[in-house]
Write an enzyme that holds these catalytic residues in place. Structure first.
Site, PDB file in Angstrom:
ATOM      1  N   HIS A  43       0.827  -1.209   0.000  1.00 16.27           N
ATOM      2  CA  HIS A  43       0.000   0.000   0.000  1.00 16.27           C
ATOM      3  C   HIS A  43       0.860   1.258   0.000  1.00 16.27           C
ATOM      4  CE1 HIS A  43      -3.261  -2.824   0.389  1.00 16.27           C
ATOM      5  NE2 HIS A  43      -2.634  -3.348   1.426  1.00 16.27           N
ATOM      6  N   GLU A  51      -2.454   0.128   7.915  1.00 11.18           N
ATOM      7  CA  GLU A  51      -1.594  -0.975   7.488  1.00 11.18           C
ATOM      8  C   GLU A  51      -0.336  -0.469   6.797  1.00 11.18           C
ATOM      9  OE1 GLU A  51      -1.488  -4.629   4.256  1.00 11.18           O
ATOM     10  OE2 GLU A  51      -3.389  -3.635   4.654  1.00 11.18           O
ATOM     11  N   HIS A 100       2.442  -7.358   4.161  1.00 13.41           N
ATOM     12  CA  HIS A 100       1.067  -6.900   4.353  1.00 13.41           C
ATOM     13  C   HIS A 100       0.543  -7.334   5.715  1.00 13.41           C
ATOM     14  CE1 HIS A 100       0.060  -5.705   0.121  1.00 13.41           C
ATOM     15  NE2 HIS A 100       1.113  -6.476  -0.118  1.00 13.41           N
ATOM     16  N   GLU A 146       1.057 -12.087   4.940  1.00 12.07           N
ATOM     17  CA  GLU A 146       0.045 -11.370   5.718  1.00 12.07           C
ATOM     18  C   GLU A 146       0.398 -11.613   7.186  1.00 12.07           C
ATOM     19  OE1 GLU A 146      -2.242  -9.406   4.667  1.00 12.07           O
ATOM     20  OE2 GLU A 146      -2.893  -9.991   2.654  1.00 12.07           O
TER      21      GLU A 146
END
Length: 342
Positions: free
Chosen positions: A42, A78, A133, A218
């Protein structure tokens, strides 16, 4: 400062478990000649790009350029968690001689669409790429779903280079990263069809577009209170960085490789606290056996985690002195520099 925890462990791990390196291998050059591409997922909020712009998904279709990323139940973005962890990983790998290329330069601006990042990873010629992530399952609190997982692409992939990279090195690196997370005491996700810490998906563009081995991690579920507390804290981010770094090290060197610690790491008279005086801060951080499994260099690095659990970041700050900085191992020096700068 987190650096104190790094320092404390680096000077107390016995060197007897480490074999001598090759004669021409200088301390701090264990990963020399290796390139790692890090993608902190991101981007920061200071951008004007259209996230819904359609880009190649690697499967013959299109998907949104980017997403905003999740926000933990306590309001932490995040993108910032990913960025903080990536900087710790970058510093530790560079201190061992690796060349590290990143997808974005900071945590304020734009980091590129998913296809841009995949092309950047491929152009870097990295030995391995890691996309960092964190997940979420709801905009509210989810007490039931928790844990880390590695996303791997459904095969085959249309692009021949991506198919070769992800079916071989990418899958091997993902499995080693899973093993590293488990050794660090993190629990595999119990949702979304995750099987033994691995989730296979055909809707993630990055792996289908990347021509070098890719690990897509993740780190945890930001909707879960336990996972969120680890993701948000300096201690937790350090523990995630250690798990990711050791997974990368094991892939690049081989999980059975032995490497000698530099200088007088094991002989220093710096005393570290006993890590059994406090319980881990969350279920996700509990357990683990940092002294078993993985390469010797990875075991040395992962030995930091129990001290982080025991003392916390602030409780270790008095262990950093001018006299003992030179005694720490190269990877600890790298983490020390990054954490002090932060």
């Amino acid at each position: 400062m987190v650096s104190a925890g790094v320092l404390a462990l680096s000077v107390t791990i016995p060197a007897t478990v480490l074999a001598a390196p090759a004669a021409d291998q200088a301390p701090g050059s264990e990963l020399a000649g290796k390139t790692v591409f890090l993608d902190p997922g991101h981007q920061g909020t200071g951008h004007s790009e259209d996230l819904s712009k359609q880009v190649d998904d690697g499967r013959g279709g299109t998907k949104d350029c980017q997403t905003t990323g999740m926000t933990t139940i306590d309001g932490v973005g995040e993108h910032t968690i990913n960025w903080n962890v990536s900087q710790l990983v970058k510093s530790s790998l560079e201190s061992l001689g690796a060349t590290v290329v990143t997808s974005r330069a900071d945590d304020s601006g734009w980091g590129g669409c998913v296809d841009d990042r995949a092309r950047a990873a491929t152009r870097s010629g990295a030995d391995v790429a890691v996309s960092i992530h964190a997940d979420s399952t709801t905009t509210g609190t989810d007490n039931d779903k928790h844990g880390f997982h590695l996303i791997v692409p459904t095969l085959p992939i249309l692009d021949a280079a991506a198919q070769s990279a992800q079916s071989e090195g990418g899958r091997a690196a993902s499995n080693l990263m899973r093993d590293s997370y488990e050794r660090a005491g993190f629990t595999a996700a119990n949702y979304a069809g995750v099987d033994d810490g691995v989730q296979e998906r055909a809707d993630i563009a990055g792996p289908a577009l990347t021509g070098v081995p890719l690990v897509f991690v993740e780190m945890g579920n930001g909707s879960n209170p336990g996972d969120a507390s680890v993701l948000e804290s300096s201690e937790g981010q350090l523990k995630h960085a250690i798990a990711i770094s050791t997974g990368v090290i094991d892939y690049l060197l081989g999980p059975d490789t032995t490497v000698e610690a530099s200088g007088g790491d094991a002989q220093s008279d710096v005393s570290a606290p006993t890590p059994s005086t406090a319980a881990p801060s969350s279920p996700a951080a509990a357990g683990g056996s940092p002294a078993s499994g993985g390469s010797a260099l990875a075991r040395l690095l992962s030995g930091i985690s129990p001290y982080v659990d025991s003392m916390g970041v602030d409780g270790l700050s008095d262990l950093v002195t001018e006299d003992n900085v030179d005694a720490v191992s190269n990877f600890a020096q790298g983490l020390l520099k990054q954490l002090m700068a932060g």
